[in-house]
Design a protein around this motif. Structure first.
Motif, short mmCIF file in Angstrom:
data_model
loop_
_atom_site.label_atom_id
_atom_site.label_comp_id
_atom_site.label_asym_id
_atom_site.label_seq_id
_atom_site.Cartn_x
_atom_site.Cartn_y
_atom_site.Cartn_z
N GLY A 76 38.27 33.55 38.95
CA GLY A 76 38.01 34.92 39.37
C GLY A 76 36.54 35.25 39.39
N ALA A 80 34.44 36.45 42.58
CA ALA A 80 33.71 37.72 42.51
C ALA A 80 32.22 37.52 42.75
CB ALA A 80 33.94 38.37 41.14
N THR A 213 40.98 39.45 37.31
CA THR A 213 40.31 40.65 37.82
C THR A 213 39.40 41.28 36.79
OG1 THR A 213 42.27 41.95 37.21
CG2 THR A 213 42.16 41.15 39.47
N TYR A 309 37.00 41.03 49.04
CA TYR A 309 37.29 41.01 47.60
C TYR A 309 38.25 42.14 47.23
CZ TYR A 309 36.86 40.73 42.60
OH TYR A 309 37.16 40.60 41.27
N TYR A 312 41.65 41.02 48.24
CA TYR A 312 42.17 40.02 47.31
C TYR A 312 42.67 40.67 46.02
CZ TYR A 312 41.90 36.44 43.63
OH TYR A 312 42.16 35.62 42.57
N THR A 313 41.90 41.61 45.49
CA THR A 313 42.31 42.31 44.27
C THR A 313 43.58 43.12 44.51
OG1 THR A 313 39.99 42.45 43.61
CG2 THR A 313 41.55 43.89 42.47
#
Length: 377
Positions: A76, A80, A213, A309, A312-313
């Protein structure tokens, strides 16, 4: 407890900003004093420092019997770093990418990502796997220092005249700022992760989602603080080098060292092999065409990274909660958004390649015309 957790999050953010400011200023001064470029400082020194929270979280998670949290933290964080942090940094100011990063460091980051995927296919990162990952990191660090010192020595301007966009400080104070910055970054990350995990747990979010996350973003905040502060201070080489180097450190050290220390290896969940590891590799590969065309990450490209992003989250949260919107969200991303992004990258890459090829041909014609011109009377 909610109020205390919020205080921890806010306090962690304050420490991260202060630590990033101190680390960038001290590292920039050290780069000029010892004859190493800011790019190498970002790739090696700052990257190792800002990866310290990931290492602490990973070791603690393995000791606590939470391998999903450990692996999810690294995967992650790498996702990120590229999509969120590079994206936000590019939104602040377009990021210039030096040829060393394009020709050497980016391919190394992609290669390390491929190596991590390969060694994880058997469901475990064992002792030999950890040695391979750590060896790749050491080789990259040594080559970066050698190439960086050669570039500084070959530069026409003296090292002491390198612009730092800040008032020079004594060498001892620069070293103190680096140490203090590292301490503030690590402490701030720990406070923020503690508060954020407590809030997420109170809301009923699973530990796997927390690792991918909340913990991943929390431990990546040192990179975010350092990169944005570096961009605002004009050290864009350090900003990009910090992210690329941090991803290499996360794979080589944060996963390699625990795999070596804990001989039983780090288990890799099937879900990570199926989705998260390939996505981490895809994010690394997606950076290549942008970097190779124009040596710049523009604001619109940074915005695209941030949007990816966020998507994706959102997917992770919808999948974890088995929300009714998951199927429709997946269809939209799979059949519309991702193909559109792929087409955009292909068109932009082709356009940039054509522009650069035209410029090279024009320069050659101009040079040829000048050499064939008759001598002046």
């Amino acid at each position: 407890m909610l109020l205390l957790d919020i205080v921890l999050v806010v306090g962690g953010l304050v420490l991260l900003v202060a630590g990033g400011e101190a680390l960038v200023r001290g590292a920039s001064t050290l780069a000029a004093k010892v004859g190493v470029s800011p790019l190498v400082i970002g790739l090696v020194v700052v990257s190792a420092a800002t990866s310290a929270p990931e290492l602490a979280v990973t070791v603690g998670a393995v000791l606590s019997g939470e391998p999903e949290l450990a692996l999810g933290n690294v995967i992650g964080s790498n996702i990120a770093n590229i999509l969120l942090i590079l994206g936000l940094s590019a939104l602040v100011l377009p990021l210039l990418i030096k040829r060393q990063i394009v020709r050497f460091d980016l391919p190394v980051m992609v290669g390390m990502s491929v190596l991590l995927v390969v060694v994880s296919l058997d469901g475990e990162i064992g002792l030999l796997d950890g040695v391979l990952l750590l060896a790749g990191l050491v080789a990259h660090a040594v080559m970066s220092i050698i190439v960086g010192r050669r570039e500084v020595v070959d530069a026409s301007a003296p090292v002491d005249s390198m612009p730092l966009n800040s008032r020079p400080v004594p060498l001892w104070l620069a070293a103190l700022l680096v140490v203090a910055g590292i301490g503030l970054l690590v402490g701030g990350a720990q406070l923020l992760v503690t508060g954020a995990v407590s809030i997420a747990t109170g809301l009923g979010v699973s530990s796997l989602i927390v690792g991918l996350t909340v913990v991943a973003v929390g431990t990546s905040l040192p990179e975010l603080a350092t990169s944005i502060i570096a961009v605002r201070r004009g050290e864009r080489d350090m900003a990009v080098g910090n992210i690329v180097g941090s991803n290499i450190f996360n794979i080589g050290m944060v996963l390699g060292v625990p795999a070596i220390i804990f001989g039983q290896g780090i288990p890799v969940p099937p879900a990570a092999i199926a989705l998260d590891l390939p996505l981490m590799l895809a994010a690394a590969i997606a950076l290549l065409p942008i970097a190779f065309t124009g040596f710049i990450i523009a604001r619109w490209e940074g915005g695209m990274f941030v949007a990816l992003y966020v998507a994706y989250t959102a997917y992770l949260i919808l999948a974890a909660t088995q929300h009714r919107a998951l199927e429709g969200f997946t269809d939209v991303m799979l059949w519309f958004v991702l193909p559109l992004i792929a087409i955009t990258l292909i068109v932009v890459t082709a356009f940039e390649v054509g522009v650069h090829r035209g410029r090279r041909l024009a320069a050659r014609e101009k040079a040829g015309g000048a050499s064939n011109a008759p001598p002046a009377e």
